[in-house]
Each structure stands twice: as C-alpha cells, then as structure tokens.
Design an enzyme around this catalytic site. Structure first.
Site, short mmCIF file in Angstrom:
data_model
loop_
_atom_site.label_atom_id
_atom_site.label_comp_id
_atom_site.label_asym_id
_atom_site.label_seq_id
_atom_site.Cartn_x
_atom_site.Cartn_y
_atom_site.Cartn_z
N ASP A 61 -16.96 7.41 -2.24
CA ASP A 61 -15.74 7.18 -1.46
C ASP A 61 -15.45 8.50 -0.75
OD1 ASP A 61 -13.28 6.29 -0.50
OD2 ASP A 61 -12.22 6.58 -2.40
N GLN A 105 -10.13 -3.66 -4.12
CA GLN A 105 -11.40 -3.13 -3.62
C GLN A 105 -12.49 -3.28 -4.69
OE1 GLN A 105 -12.36 -1.72 -0.49
NE2 GLN A 105 -14.31 -2.13 -1.48
N ARG A 162 -13.75 -8.54 0.55
CA ARG A 162 -12.32 -8.31 0.29
C ARG A 162 -11.51 -9.56 0.60
NH1 ARG A 162 -10.37 -3.34 0.89
NH2 ARG A 162 -8.52 -4.10 -0.17
N ARG A 216 0.89 -1.18 0.00
CA ARG A 216 0.00 0.00 0.00
C ARG A 216 0.91 1.21 0.00
NH1 ARG A 216 -5.50 1.21 3.29
NH2 ARG A 216 -6.18 -0.11 1.57
N HIS A 267 -7.10 1.15 -6.78
CA HIS A 267 -7.39 0.28 -5.63
C HIS A 267 -8.09 -0.98 -6.19
CE1 HIS A 267 -7.78 -1.05 -1.67
NE2 HIS A 267 -8.69 -0.22 -1.19
N CYS A 318 -16.39 1.79 -0.12
CA CYS A 318 -15.23 0.95 0.19
C CYS A 318 -14.85 1.02 1.67
CB CYS A 318 -14.05 1.30 -0.70
SG CYS A 318 -13.39 2.96 -0.44
N1 NVA Z 1 -9.69 6.90 -1.76
C1 NVA Z 1 -9.41 6.39 -0.45
C2 NVA Z 1 -9.70 4.93 -0.36
C3 NVA Z 1 -9.52 4.34 1.02
C4 NVA Z 1 -9.75 2.85 1.05
C5 NVA Z 1 -7.96 6.68 -0.09
O1 NVA Z 1 -7.08 6.56 -0.96
O2 NVA Z 1 -7.69 7.05 1.05
N1 CP Z 2 -11.40 -0.12 1.78
C1 CP Z 2 -10.16 -0.29 2.27
O1 CP Z 2 -9.21 -0.52 1.55
O2 CP Z 2 -10.10 -0.21 3.62
P1 CP Z 2 -8.74 -0.07 4.48
O3 CP Z 2 -8.14 1.27 4.16
O4 CP Z 2 -9.20 -0.18 5.90
O5 CP Z 2 -7.81 -1.19 4.11
#
Ligand code: NVA
Ligand code: CP
Length: 301
Positions: A216, A127, A284, A97, A124, A256
């Site tokens: 989101d 997701q 997931r 990540r 992502h 998500c």
């Molecule tokens: N768009 C959000 C998704 C979190 C799962 C982010 O990147 O923080």
């Molecule tokens: N939706 C998602 O990826 O959640 P987290 O940021 O908790 O992993």
C-alpha cells in the site's frame, strides 16, 4: 443492529459468508435493497470506495447521497452526535470515510442507521474483503506477505488473517510498529484460528513461501507532511521483481490503489499483475453490496 466498523466484530463464518455472498451476487446481481437509502460522508478523497458504494446501492435498487464533510455543518462545528442523529434518522445506511476512527465510533453510538467504515486511520475493512474475494477468484492459499507501512491496510489484513487462520508476515521498516492493541487482538485470535503471524523488518523474510504479496502507499492520506522522512524510512521496501522472486512461483500481487510506482511498487511488478489489481478494485463493488445486504438483515435487532 450491527455496524461494519472493523472485521474484528465479525466471526470467521461471517467473513466467509460475506465473501461467498459477494461472489454469488457478482455472478447474478439482484435488487435486494429496493428503495433503501445510503448516505456517504467523505472527510478524505476517494475514487473506488465512492464508486463502489454509489453504484452498489443503485444496483441493489436503492439510492445514495454523497456528502462531503466540507459541505456539512460538521465543518462549522456541529457535533458528530447531532449530525449522526439527523442523518441516521433519514437514511437506511451511513458510510463514512474519516480521519479518526473515534469519529466513526461516535457516529455509531448515536446513529439509528448502521454505520459502515469506508476507511479510517485504523482500518479499511471493505478493501480487505475485496482483497479476499480476489484471492478466492485467483485460487490462492492463505499465505500472505504485507510489505510496507504499519497502517490501516496492514491492521485490517492482520485482523482478517488472524480470524481466518491464514499465515501472514508483515514487513515494516525499523522504528515502525504495528498498533500494540491490534497486534494483541490478532495474537489472541491466532491462538483460536491457527493463524501464523510474523512481524519483521526484513522484506525478504516476509516474502518467503508466500502466495499473495500486498503493499500500500507509504504516505497515507493526511500524512503528506511526513513524506520526506517516510521516503527515507522506507528505502528498500519496494516490491519489485527481485522481491517477487522470493515469494512462491505464481504468487499474486495486490494493491488497494492508488499506487505510487517507483515507491512501494515497481512499474514492472504493477503492470505484470494489473489483471489481479484491477479485478481487486472492481471487487469492491461486489463486497460492498454484500456488506449492505448483511447489515440489512440485522435492522431492528
Ligand atoms: N493507506 C491508504 C489507503 C488508501 C486507500 C490511506 O489511508 O490513504
Ligand atoms: N482503495 C481505495 O479505497 O480507493 P479510494 O481511496 O479511491 O476509495
């Protein structure tokens, strides 16, 4: 060897195979990756992704190592290409990540083990696989509205819809734009798949005739400094009861998570659709297992 960095690298048939496989191992879990190891590197926080990967590999018979980037020598300047060669030679899979998608590409260039995108600034993909499994389970058609930021979720949904031949409308605020290169890719895919794409600044236009409504957070991880400005820019973009009433009757709402009630979604809409939303979160686990098994097939190829 294959990596899982974006759904762009997968055909329609492969995406459907991943969803169907996730669905079958959800019903009948199997230990398909006995003794395989997964390293998970997190530059950003996570609840669902960490749990899905950690439990997913364990349920498949393997094991995981959680590596916060703050604890790795990367945080003291060790190059990604060196880290990738070390970690990639000791484990069977690496999930990352990252703040920048470029880091994933660099890691993938040097790793002997397949790399999985657990979220980047651009995409992502695990997701959206979870979302697709959820849509299948709730028997919805591929008519999707994404209301909100032109972010990693919007990009991944646009790509998935364009490859799968869905109808997708993205409503984003004035002065916001979908990444031009990603939009170009999606438009080209849509010519082949028959997907219909609409980008608009009018959320009601996007919602009309849709069976699936997605949003989101407006403030993605790392964007905290932009919060005040973004809250102004996104005024009116909340998915509330009025917005849902414009979508088709029986439309489902996906998020998500984490969700920020009163901003991108109202408390009423969130709670009315909580069964779908938390099924989506649980899914997931199953899609992550499918991705690991899929990549395992290409080891050494
Ligand atoms: N768009 C959000 C998704 C979190 C799962 C982010 O990147 O923080
Ligand atoms: N939706 C998602 O990826 O959640 P987290 O940021 O908790 O992993």
């Amino acid at each position: 060897m294959r990596h899982f960095l974006t759904l762009r690298d997968f055909s329609k048939e492969e995406i459907l195979e991943l969803i169907n496989f996730a669905s079958s191992i959800k019903k009948e879990p199997k230990k398909l990756l006995v003794d395989k190891s997964l390293a998970m590197i997190f530059e950003k926080n996570s609840t669902r992704t960490r749990m899905a990967f950690e439990l997913g590999i364990k349920e498949l018979g393997g094991r995981s190592l959680f590596l916060s980037s703050n604890d790795l020598q990367i945080s003291r300047g060790e190059p990604i290409k060196d880290t990738a060669r070390v970690i990639g030679s000791m484990v069977d899979f690496v999930m990352l990540r990252v703040n920048s998608h470029e880091s994933l590409l660099e890691f993938a260039r040097y790793s002997k083990a397949p790399i999985i995108n657990g979220l980047s600034d651009l995409y992502h993909p695990t997701q959206v696989l979870g979302d697709l499994l959820t849509i299948k389970e709730f028997n919805k058609q591929g008519k999707v509205a994404f209301i909100g930021d032109a972010n990693n979720m919007a990009n991944s949904w646009l790509i998935a819809a364009s490859i799968l031949g869905f109808e997708i409308a993205l409503a984003i605020p004035q002065n916001y734009a979908i990444n031009a290169e990603i939009l170009e890719f999606a438009k080209n895919e849509a010519k082949k798949s028959g997907a219909k794409i609409l980008i608009t600044h009018d959320k009601f236009e996007a919602l009309k005739g849709k069976d699936v409504v997605i949003t989101d957070t407006w403030i993605s991880m790392g964007e905290e400094a932009k919060k005040v400005q973004k809250l102004k820019d996104f005024e009116g973009f909340i998915v509330d009861n009025k917005a849902m009433s414009v979508a088709n009757e029986g439309a489902i709402f996906l998020h998500c998570l984490p969700a920020y009630r009163g901003y991108e979604v109202s408390e009423e809409v969130f709670e009315a659709h909580s069964e779908v939303i938390f099924t989506e979160a649980t899914n997931r686990l199953h899609v992550v297992k499918a991705v690991l098994c899929f990549l395992d097939k290409f080891r050494g190829i």
